[in-house]
Design a protein around this motif. Sequence first.
Motif, PDB file in Angstrom:
ATOM      1  N   ALA A  65      -2.149  57.679  30.848  1.00  0.00           N
ATOM      2  CA  ALA A  65      -1.162  58.024  31.874  1.00  0.00           C
ATOM      3  C   ALA A  65      -1.295  57.095  33.077  1.00  0.00           C
ATOM      4  CB  ALA A  65      -1.344  59.480  32.303  1.00  0.00           C
ATOM      5  N   PHE A  66      -2.538  56.798  33.461  1.00  0.00           N
ATOM      6  CA  PHE A  66      -2.757  55.891  34.593  1.00  0.00           C
ATOM      7  C   PHE A  66      -2.319  54.464  34.246  1.00  0.00           C
ATOM      8  CE2 PHE A  66      -5.327  53.085  37.290  1.00  0.00           C
ATOM      9  CZ  PHE A  66      -5.115  53.646  38.540  1.00  0.00           C
ATOM     10  N   LEU A  67      -2.615  54.032  33.022  1.00  0.00           N
ATOM     11  CA  LEU A  67      -2.257  52.678  32.593  1.00  0.00           C
ATOM     12  C   LEU A  67      -0.743  52.480  32.594  1.00  0.00           C
ATOM     13  CD1 LEU A  67      -3.375  49.963  31.410  1.00  0.00           C
ATOM     14  CD2 LEU A  67      -2.917  50.935  29.153  1.00  0.00           C
ATOM     15  N   ALA A  68       0.010  53.507  32.275  1.00  0.00           N
ATOM     16  CA  ALA A  68       1.473  53.396  32.265  1.00  0.00           C
ATOM     17  C   ALA A  68       2.004  53.031  33.641  1.00  0.00           C
ATOM     18  CB  ALA A  68       2.089  54.713  31.791  1.00  0.00           C
ATOM     19  N   GLN A  69       1.303  53.490  34.683  1.00  0.00           N
ATOM     20  CA  GLN A  69       1.711  53.172  36.052  1.00  0.00           C
ATOM     21  C   GLN A  69       1.057  51.908  36.594  1.00  0.00           C
ATOM     22  OE1 GLN A  69       4.076  55.055  37.604  1.00  0.00           O
ATOM     23  NE2 GLN A  69       4.170  56.261  35.696  1.00  0.00           N
ATOM     24  N   HIS A  70      -0.063  51.491  35.984  1.00  0.00           N
ATOM     25  CA  HIS A  70      -0.808  50.307  36.442  1.00  0.00           C
ATOM     26  C   HIS A  70      -1.193  49.465  35.228  1.00  0.00           C
ATOM     27  CE1 HIS A  70      -1.478  53.658  39.277  1.00  0.00           C
ATOM     28  NE2 HIS A  70      -1.412  52.745  40.227  1.00  0.00           N
ATOM     29  N   PRO A  71      -0.232  48.802  34.586  1.00  0.00           N
ATOM     30  CA  PRO A  71      -0.476  48.154  33.280  1.00  0.00           C
ATOM     31  C   PRO A  71      -1.454  46.986  33.296  1.00  0.00           C
ATOM     32  CG  PRO A  71       1.696  47.592  34.141  1.00  0.00           C
ATOM     33  CD  PRO A  71       1.166  48.669  35.022  1.00  0.00           C
ATOM     34  N   CYS A  75      -8.113  48.793  32.245  1.00  0.00           N
ATOM     35  CA  CYS A  75      -8.106  47.992  31.014  1.00  0.00           C
ATOM     36  C   CYS A  75      -9.494  47.987  30.387  1.00  0.00           C
ATOM     37  CB  CYS A  75      -7.657  46.567  31.310  1.00  0.00           C
ATOM     38  SG  CYS A  75      -5.884  46.371  31.608  1.00  0.00           S
ATOM     39  N   SER A  76     -10.515  47.887  31.236  1.00  0.00           N
ATOM     40  CA  SER A  76     -11.894  47.888  30.753  1.00  0.00           C
ATOM     41  C   SER A  76     -12.265  49.233  30.145  1.00  0.00           C
ATOM     42  CB  SER A  76     -12.842  47.551  31.909  1.00  0.00           C
ATOM     43  OG  SER A  76     -14.184  47.812  31.562  1.00  0.00           O
ATOM     44  N   LYS A  77     -12.024  50.318  30.872  1.00  0.00           N
ATOM     45  CA  LYS A  77     -12.444  51.645  30.416  1.00  0.00           C
ATOM     46  C   LYS A  77     -11.661  52.104  29.194  1.00  0.00           C
ATOM     47  CE  LYS A  77     -15.651  52.348  33.472  1.00  0.00           C
ATOM     48  NZ  LYS A  77     -17.064  52.320  33.051  1.00  0.00           N
ATOM     49  N   LEU A  78     -10.336  51.958  29.230  1.00  0.00           N
ATOM     50  CA  LEU A  78      -9.530  52.407  28.096  1.00  0.00           C
ATOM     51  C   LEU A  78      -9.709  51.471  26.907  1.00  0.00           C
ATOM     52  CD1 LEU A  78      -7.555  54.434  26.952  1.00  0.00           C
ATOM     53  CD2 LEU A  78      -5.674  53.136  27.988  1.00  0.00           C
ATOM     54  N   GLY A  79      -9.832  50.171  27.188  1.00  0.00           N
ATOM     55  CA  GLY A  79     -10.084  49.215  26.104  1.00  0.00           C
ATOM     56  C   GLY A  79     -11.391  49.525  25.393  1.00  0.00           C
TER      57      GLY A  79
END
Length: 392
Positions: free
Chosen positions: A186-192, A198-202
């Motif tokens: 959800a956060f990545l959708a607003q801050h791609p 990117c590090s944590k979700l990746g």
Amino acid sequence: MIVKNEAQALPRCLKSVKNVVDEVIVLDTGSTDKTPQIAKKLGAKIYKYEWCNDFSAARNEALKYVTGDWVLILDADETLNPEVIPSLREVLKMEEYLLINLLRQEIGAKQSPYSLVSRLFRNHPGIRFDRPYHALVDDSITEIIAREPEWQIGRLPGTAIFHTGYQQTAIAKHNKYERAQKAMEAFLAQHPDEPYVCSKLGALYVEIGKLPQGIELLRRGLSAKDADEQVLYELHYHLGIAYTRTDDINKAISQYNSAIKLLIDPMLKLGAYNNLGNLFKETGNLTGAKAAYETAVKLDPNFATGYFNLGTTLKAMGALAEAIKAYRRAILLQPDYAQAYQNLGVLLLKSGYIKDSKVAFQNAITLYKQQDPEIAKELFEGLKDLGVAIEN
């Protein structure tokens, strides 16, 4: 603290700060067990909060109830290391510090044995948590220091926090991967292009087997222009893991080398050195593996896995006496290290120490019976075939 259904872990956590802190604020986000009663019995002030899938919102709510001059953040699966309490009390007297970073040891984690966390800071009205998962105060700290340059960021020496939340049983119990993925996506959708997420979700995608998505995100984070050194380290480090899992060994080695070159706390590089040693050993570069493992155990003399890996490398190099010492060190640090006992038994047998080898094998079998009975059975039968009599 923010908690939910932590009746089992909470007492150990709160007892670790007894006689250290002046007040304990516990924000309960919907416990159905005895967490609130246990917290109250242990002297905490309890407040209720309706969970909204946003860790930062919950932590900021908890901050509203703080009355002290300094704030220490702990989770229920963490404890404060008693050995750092004297230095912690001294550093709080230093008027220039706004934030003091703490070294956290990840007990039982498969990767990244240490992390640096921003968990100790002044009760400053401008400090707030950001990001829905892996909530941080770092962005607000940066903003404050830009306006009030008299402040500094400090670092407490030694390991301050022990964390057990990355053990596989804890991850499964609390559905940590699922919760983390939902919040971060959800956060990545607003801050791609935000390098931290990117590090944590990746890294999370890599851990759960979504390798193409993980690699894409980690590479995206590296292309960002505003990543700090610690985030860059994590991006390179987790790319090293991802490329290892796709059998791109040369790319993995390159990523670990890039991670090691960064100017961050040396203890944080422990995982990179260990993983690099694993890759060197796998590709036959035993000299490189030995150097990497030796650096790892120099950084952390209590790193049992590092001594085990060093022993395996020394064994492959024919340095049996040195390998025996490395295995013994691993066992001293981790007495339930069954594989270290097994490997030690093999080397002692090869070196002619029959009686000592039987003791090592016996210890290995006893531990395997508790940890993996099938391996215990296989080891016993294998030794029997070799004519090595061990009690079953």
